[in-house]
Structure formats: structure tokens, C-alpha cells
Write a protein that holds these residues in place. Structure first.
Motif, PDB file in Angstrom:
ATOM      1  N   LEU A  84       0.809  -1.215   0.000  1.00 33.79           N
ATOM      2  CA  LEU A  84       0.000   0.000   0.000  1.00 33.79           C
ATOM      3  C   LEU A  84       0.844   1.267   0.000  1.00 33.79           C
ATOM      4  O   LEU A  84       0.427   2.291  -0.552  1.00 33.79           O
ATOM      5  N   ASN A  85       2.026   1.209   0.604  1.00 33.87           N
ATOM      6  CA  ASN A  85       2.897   2.391   0.642  1.00 33.87           C
ATOM      7  C   ASN A  85       4.094   2.256  -0.296  1.00 33.87           C
ATOM      8  O   ASN A  85       5.147   2.857  -0.080  1.00 33.87           O
ATOM      9  N   ALA A  86       3.925   1.474  -1.348  1.00 34.78           N
ATOM     10  CA  ALA A  86       4.996   1.304  -2.341  1.00 34.78           C
ATOM     11  C   ALA A  86       5.236   2.599  -3.099  1.00 34.78           C
ATOM     12  O   ALA A  86       4.337   3.429  -3.265  1.00 34.78           O
ATOM     13  N   ALA A 132       9.276   1.594  -1.028  1.00 28.76           N
ATOM     14  CA  ALA A 132       8.244   1.946  -0.046  1.00 28.76           C
ATOM     15  C   ALA A 132       8.600   3.216   0.727  1.00 28.76           C
ATOM     16  O   ALA A 132       9.761   3.446   1.083  1.00 28.76           O
ATOM     17  N   ARG A 133       7.598   4.005   0.970  1.00 30.09           N
ATOM     18  CA  ARG A 133       7.720   5.165   1.868  1.00 30.09           C
ATOM     19  C   ARG A 133       7.477   4.625   3.278  1.00 30.09           C
ATOM     20  O   ARG A 133       6.363   4.611   3.774  1.00 30.09           O
ATOM     21  N   TYR A 144      -3.244   4.289   5.845  1.00 32.58           N
ATOM     22  CA  TYR A 144      -2.961   3.288   4.821  1.00 32.58           C
ATOM     23  C   TYR A 144      -3.782   2.022   5.075  1.00 32.58           C
ATOM     24  O   TYR A 144      -4.335   1.427   4.142  1.00 32.58           O
ATOM     25  N   ALA A 145      -3.837   1.606   6.326  1.00 31.98           N
ATOM     26  CA  ALA A 145      -4.608   0.410   6.670  1.00 31.98           C
ATOM     27  C   ALA A 145      -6.089   0.603   6.364  1.00 31.98           C
ATOM     28  O   ALA A 145      -6.750  -0.288   5.807  1.00 31.98           O
ATOM     29  N   GLU A 146      -6.612   1.754   6.696  1.00 31.54           N
ATOM     30  CA  GLU A 146      -8.024   2.040   6.418  1.00 31.54           C
ATOM     31  C   GLU A 146      -8.289   2.088   4.922  1.00 31.54           C
ATOM     32  O   GLU A 146      -9.337   1.613   4.446  1.00 31.54           O
ATOM     33  N   THR A 147      -7.349   2.631   4.169  1.00 27.39           N
ATOM     34  CA  THR A 147      -7.492   2.667   2.717  1.00 27.39           C
ATOM     35  C   THR A 147      -7.551   1.251   2.146  1.00 27.39           C
ATOM     36  O   THR A 147      -8.405   0.932   1.314  1.00 27.39           O
ATOM     37  N   GLY A 148      -6.641   0.404   2.610  1.00 26.68           N
ATOM     38  CA  GLY A 148      -6.627  -0.973   2.136  1.00 26.68           C
ATOM     39  C   GLY A 148      -7.891  -1.729   2.475  1.00 26.68           C
ATOM     40  O   GLY A 148      -8.436  -2.474   1.643  1.00 26.68           O
TER      41      GLY A 148
END
Length: 226
Positions: A84-86, A132-133, A144-148
Motif C-alpha cells: 500500500l505504501n509502495a 516503499a515510503r 494506509y490500513a483504512e485505505t486498504g
């Protein structure tokens, strides 16, 4: 394969040596599953060789299918990571699309799960490979977790510290924000104390590197969830 019942997983790297007695001890340990995957030197040949050694062991064997060339039939379950943070779209959806393009018709979709990785160790090889950032605030990790989970509808999230012990507060806050998501934690678990620390909040703890450095310590981590 109901991975949501797994509390403890041993992650085995096809590019690392593991003798038969050590593998047998892992099989007898009481772990819930084996996850096959790695970053360096992993290919179809050594992945299949490790799978063949575990075939019929009586414990679920899952493949972390991070590259299309690693698609091998026969595993009990397939996790397809999306980072997700790639720093590049290839690790969000590109490699995954190629895997389905080439091999999607070969697999039962019921045994394939998208897994949202959040890479959180900037020094890890996986961070370099995916761009990844990885230096994130707590709020950014949760976002990020909520987005996924909410936007991409990923049923599984993986907090990846890869070689270093992460913050239990991060795991706690992600789980509090997303009680319905299945949260895997991996990184730096080197014995009972660190396993217990992360198992308090993560749904599944993933124990990997210590297998090759301290087998007895690795085996002891299973006790934490039993």
C-alpha cells in the motif's frame, strides 16, 4: 482455507538452508500454518523444492506470491501482496495483474487472498525493492490500513517490519481502527517475550528470521498463542 483462524505462522524463505531435522521440528511445533516467501534469490525452482518438502505435512502451506514467476500450483492458500505504501504502481497492482494474466485460470479464487502490506522498516530489503515510503507517522499507518480495508476491501493487512521489531502501539492502533480486518504482524519476533507483545494485538504473528538463527527460540514462540 480459513486463514482467519491462524494465530501463529512460520515464514520460510526458499533461499535459505533448513535441514530436515529443523523442518520436522517446525512441523511438530503446533504452528497454524507455513507461509513460503522471501525477497532475495527466490525463484520458482527453490519455491517448489521447499513446497515439496512440506507437501502432506498436515499443516496448511501458503504461498506469498509476490512475483508472477513464483506461481506454483498445489499450495493450500495464496496470498497476493499489494504494498500500500509502495513507491511504484508495479508493487500496488502491476505484478498482481501479471500473475492473474498468466496464471489466474489455474487457481481456485476461493484460495486466493489479497493482502495489503504496509512496509515499516526503511532499512529492509523489501522497502528498497518496492520503493516503499516506510518512515510513517502513526496516523499515516492507520490511514494506509483504512485505505486498504475500506477502499480496496482487502480482508487481510500485513504490518511488515522485516528484520526489526516494530511498535506494539502501531499494531494496537491499526486493530482498534479496523476491528474487522485480519491483521498479520511480521518482524523482529525473536522469542516468547516479543511474540507475546505482538500477539496481544495482532490476529496472526509471523515468525521468520529467528528460525535460521535460533531454532529453539522460534519454536518457543508457538507457546504464546496456545
Amino acid at each position: 482455507m480459513d486463514f482467519q483462524t491462524w494465530r501463529h505462522v512460520f515464514k520460510l524463505d526458499p533461499n535459505k538452508q533448513l535441514d530436515e531435522s529443523a523442518l520436522a521440528a517446525l512441523v511438530r511445533s503446533g504452528t497454524d500454518a507455513f507461509l513460503i516467501g522471501g525477497t532475495d534469490g527466490v525463484d520458482a525452482e527453490n519455491t517448489f523444492a521447499l513446497y515439496a518438502r512440506l507437501q502432506g505435512c498436515g499443516i496448511p502451506v501458503a504461498l506469498e506470491m509476490s512475483h508472477p514467476e513464483h506461481a506454483i500450483r498445489g499450495f493450500d492458500h495464496y496470498f497476493i501482496p499489494t504494498v500500500l505504501n509502495a513507491g511504484t504502481v508495479d508493487w500496488v497492482v502491476g505484478h498482481q495483474m501479471r500473475a492473474f494474466e498468466r496464471y489466474g485460470h489455474l487457481f481456485d479464487s476461493n484460495n486466493v487472498t489479497g493482502q495489503g502490506y504496509i512496509v515499516l522498516n526503511p532499512e529492509a530489503k523489501v522497502a528498497a525493492v518496492t520503493g516503499a515510503r516506510a518512515t510513517l507517522t502513526l496516523e499515516e499507518v492507520v490511514a494506509y490500513a483504512e485505505t486498504g480495508h475500506h477502499l480496496f476491501r482487502l480482508p487481510s493487512l500485513y504490518l511488515e517490519y522485516s528484520g526489526t521489531l516494530g511498535s506494539p502501539d502501531v499494531v494496537k492502533e491499526v486493530k482498534l481502527a479496523l476491528p474487522d480486518a485480519h491483521v498479520f504482524y511480521g518482524g523482529g519476533i525473536d522469542g516468547i517475550d516479543t511474540a507475546r507483545m505482538m500477539a496481544e494485538y495482532a490476529d496472526t504473528i509471523v515468525v521468520g528470521n529467528i528460525i535460521y538463527d535460533n531454532l529453539e527460540g522460534a519454536l518457543a514462540t508457538v507457546q504464546v498463542v496456545r
